[in-house]
Design a protein around this motif. Structure first.
Motif, PDB file in Angstrom:
ATOM      1  N   UNK A  60      25.358 -65.278  35.797  1.00 33.54           N
ATOM      2  CA  UNK A  60      26.041 -64.059  36.263  1.00 33.54           C
ATOM      3  C   UNK A  60      26.502 -64.221  37.707  1.00 33.54           C
ATOM      4  N   UNK A  61      25.620 -64.745  38.563  1.00 31.17           N
ATOM      5  CA  UNK A  61      25.965 -64.971  39.976  1.00 31.17           C
ATOM      6  C   UNK A  61      27.222 -65.844  40.062  1.00 31.17           C
ATOM      7  N   UNK A  62      27.234 -66.890  39.266  1.00 32.91           N
ATOM      8  CA  UNK A  62      28.357 -67.830  39.263  1.00 32.91           C
ATOM      9  C   UNK A  62      29.636 -67.171  38.769  1.00 32.91           C
ATOM     10  N   UNK A  63      29.496 -66.428  37.677  1.00 33.81           N
ATOM     11  CA  UNK A  63      30.645 -65.788  37.039  1.00 33.81           C
ATOM     12  C   UNK A  63      31.293 -64.781  37.988  1.00 33.81           C
ATOM     13  N   UNK A  64      30.486 -64.084  38.760  1.00 36.70           N
ATOM     14  CA  UNK A  64      31.014 -63.027  39.640  1.00 36.70           C
ATOM     15  C   UNK A  64      31.120 -63.473  41.091  1.00 36.70           C
ATOM     16  N   UNK A  65      31.147 -64.792  41.311  1.00 40.89           N
ATOM     17  CA  UNK A  65      31.265 -65.306  42.687  1.00 40.89           C
ATOM     18  C   UNK A  65      32.526 -64.729  43.338  1.00 40.89           C
ATOM     19  N   UNK A  66      32.367 -64.116  44.474  1.00 39.78           N
ATOM     20  CA  UNK A  66      33.525 -63.586  45.209  1.00 39.78           C
ATOM     21  C   UNK A  66      33.999 -62.223  44.722  1.00 39.78           C
ATOM     22  N   UNK A  67      33.462 -61.729  43.618  1.00 35.46           N
ATOM     23  CA  UNK A  67      33.920 -60.427  43.076  1.00 35.46           C
ATOM     24  C   UNK A  67      33.256 -59.279  43.842  1.00 35.46           C
ATOM     25  N   UNK A 114      18.498 -60.062  45.418  1.00 36.99           N
ATOM     26  CA  UNK A 114      19.039 -60.208  46.770  1.00 36.99           C
ATOM     27  C   UNK A 114      20.551 -59.973  46.819  1.00 36.99           C
ATOM     28  N   UNK A 115      21.144 -59.585  45.697  1.00 35.52           N
ATOM     29  CA  UNK A 115      22.593 -59.357  45.639  1.00 35.52           C
ATOM     30  C   UNK A 115      22.820 -57.912  45.191  1.00 35.52           C
ATOM     31  N   UNK A 116      23.094 -57.021  46.160  1.00 34.25           N
ATOM     32  CA  UNK A 116      23.126 -55.603  45.769  1.00 34.25           C
ATOM     33  C   UNK A 116      24.395 -55.174  45.024  1.00 34.25           C
ATOM     34  N   UNK A 117      25.259 -56.137  44.685  1.00 38.59           N
ATOM     35  CA  UNK A 117      26.390 -55.776  43.814  1.00 38.59           C
ATOM     36  C   UNK A 117      25.886 -55.479  42.396  1.00 38.59           C
ATOM     37  N   UNK A 118      24.785 -56.182  42.001  1.00 42.57           N
ATOM     38  CA  UNK A 118      24.283 -56.033  40.625  1.00 42.57           C
ATOM     39  C   UNK A 118      23.348 -54.848  40.482  1.00 42.57           C
ATOM     40  N   UNK A 119      23.632 -54.017  39.475  1.00 47.79           N
ATOM     41  CA  UNK A 119      22.771 -52.850  39.214  1.00 47.79           C
ATOM     42  C   UNK A 119      22.493 -52.765  37.718  1.00 47.79           C
ATOM     43  N   UNK A 120      21.201 -52.670  37.380  1.00 45.56           N
ATOM     44  CA  UNK A 120      20.863 -52.442  35.966  1.00 45.56           C
ATOM     45  C   UNK A 120      20.905 -50.926  35.762  1.00 45.56           C
ATOM     46  N   UNK A 121      21.954 -50.453  35.091  1.00 44.99           N
ATOM     47  CA  UNK A 121      22.107 -48.992  34.966  1.00 44.99           C
ATOM     48  C   UNK A 121      21.431 -48.448  33.711  1.00 44.99           C
ATOM     49  N   UNK A 122      21.135 -49.333  32.754  1.00 48.64           N
ATOM     50  CA  UNK A 122      20.441 -48.884  31.542  1.00 48.64           C
ATOM     51  C   UNK A 122      19.619 -50.047  31.003  1.00 48.64           C
ATOM     52  N   UNK A 123      18.446 -49.745  30.464  1.00 46.69           N
ATOM     53  CA  UNK A 123      17.596 -50.803  29.929  1.00 46.69           C
ATOM     54  C   UNK A 123      16.745 -50.226  28.797  1.00 46.69           C
ATOM     55  N   UNK A 124      16.894 -50.772  27.624  1.00 50.24           N
ATOM     56  CA  UNK A 124      16.146 -50.241  26.472  1.00 50.24           C
ATOM     57  C   UNK A 124      15.869 -51.330  25.448  1.00 50.24           C
ATOM     58  N   UNK A 125      14.793 -51.158  24.694  1.00 50.03           N
ATOM     59  CA  UNK A 125      14.434 -52.179  23.697  1.00 50.03           C
ATOM     60  C   UNK A 125      15.209 -52.004  22.396  1.00 50.03           C
ATOM     61  N   UNK A 126      15.706 -53.111  21.883  1.00 52.67           N
ATOM     62  CA  UNK A 126      16.324 -53.148  20.548  1.00 52.67           C
ATOM     63  C   UNK A 126      15.467 -53.996  19.623  1.00 52.67           C
ATOM     64  N   UNK A 127      14.230 -54.298  20.068  1.00 54.48           N
ATOM     65  CA  UNK A 127      13.225 -54.980  19.235  1.00 54.48           C
ATOM     66  C   UNK A 127      13.675 -56.321  18.668  1.00 54.48           C
TER      67      UNK A 127
END
Ligand code: AHR
Length: 308
Positions: free
Chosen positions: A135-142, A173-186
């Motif tokens: 993810x860090x690599x994919x969004x480099x500079x974004x 350490x990269x505050x661009x990333x935010x987990x806005x939802x997290x839930x189990x799908x088992x």
């Protein structure tokens, strides 16, 4: 690799075939089907008498199966624990009966490490870090924010805990990333689809990334995303785990961006380790599976040689 452990030759069927009792998690995913197949076919090849049980993702069923293997006085018990905690009593019973226990695939939390002889499986924390680094690599500079919806595996299971923690370790350490939802799908396709539908209802286009703890849930989520009129792999970036054939097909169709490999082919190593343990030989306490990462661009070339 940790220091080896030596066990006395305690097995009861020394002159005959090795009897191995295996308590499987269930049949929740393509990964699990491949894992079961690997264990069954390797047992056959290695001349091991395999007693196999499917716990249908319930810890109490696994405990029952382990107790029945103890009662049957098998030579070695192996199991892939549904969740990390709650194993001490039954493992103490196995120890008292002098039956060695090998963990495969998932780790457990116990205060006494001597309750099991060896653990063969992936490093899920490193897998999570690999997903985070991609993810860090994919969004480099974004620019941020980059909103992540996380589809967690079975609550309390080692892969769900570690794949979550591995991601956090990398993105904290990269505050661009935010987990806005997290839930189990088992870890199931149906679970992934259902959770994704609910997340799309609540967050809609705010979701930029789906971080799914396995390919089955990702495939379910892909269906939900398409039904919502969005393009998985483009409108929403999909990060997944396992690298099963189903995951590869989704990557080749441009619907999944990356799958972090997790190999289910643990059967041959398990048979080898069980034989050594039963013969009283020293084995490494931790045997880590070798794995890599498959971004979608590599999928078509790698697909023909995939074994699961
Ligand atoms: O423990 C391994 C995990 O369990 C795999 O990632 C998942 O597909 C399975 O159900």
């Amino acid at each position: 690799v940790a220091a080896g452990v030596m066990l006395c030759s305690t097995f009861s069927h020394a002159a005959d075939k090795l009897v191995l009792g295996f308590a499987q998690v269930g049949a929740e995913s393509e990964w699990r089907t491949a894992n079961t197949e690997s264990i069954k076919s390797s047992a056959k090849e290695a001349g091991v008498d395999l007693k196999f049980s499917d716990a249908q993702q319930k810890q109490e069923n696994q405990i029952k199966a382990i107790r029945s293997y103890i009662a049957q006085k098998v030579d070695v018990i192996a199991f892939s624990p549904v969740v990390e905690s709650g194993w001490e009593p039954v493992l103490r019973e196995a120890k008292a009966a002098k039956i060695p226990v090998i963990l495969t695939d998932r780790a457990i939390k116990v205060s006494d490490d001597s309750l099991y002889t060896a653990f063969i499986g992936s490093d899920f924390l490193e897998e999570g870090r690999r997903g985070g680094r991609w993810l860090e690599d994919h969004y480099k500079g974004a620019q941020g924010p980059i909103n992540i919806a996380e589809l967690q595996g079975t609550v309390g299971s080692a892969p769900a805990i570690d794949r979550h923690n591995g991601l956090i370790e990398v993105i904290k350490s990269d505050d661009r990333f935010k987990i806005i939802a997290s839930q189990s799908g088992d870890f199931t396709r149906a679970g992934g689809k259902q959770v994704m539908e609910a997340m799309l209802k609540s967050y809609g286009k705010q979701i930029q990334v789906v971080y799914s703890h396995n390919d089955d849930m990702a495939i379910g989520a892909i269906q939900a995303i398409e039904e919502a009129g969005l393009k998985p792999g483009k409108d929403i970036v999909i990060v997944s785990f396992d690298a099963t054939k189903g995951g590869f097909q989704a990557m080749m169709a441009g619907k999944m961006n990356v799958s972090v490999e997790c190999s289910p082919l643990l059967g041959p190593q398990l048979m080898e380790t069980a034989k050594l343990v039963a013969a009283g030989k020293s084995v490494p306490k931790r045997i880590v599976t070798k794995e890599t990462v498959f971004p979608m661009e590599t999928a078509a070339a790698a697909f023909p040689s995939r074994k699961y």
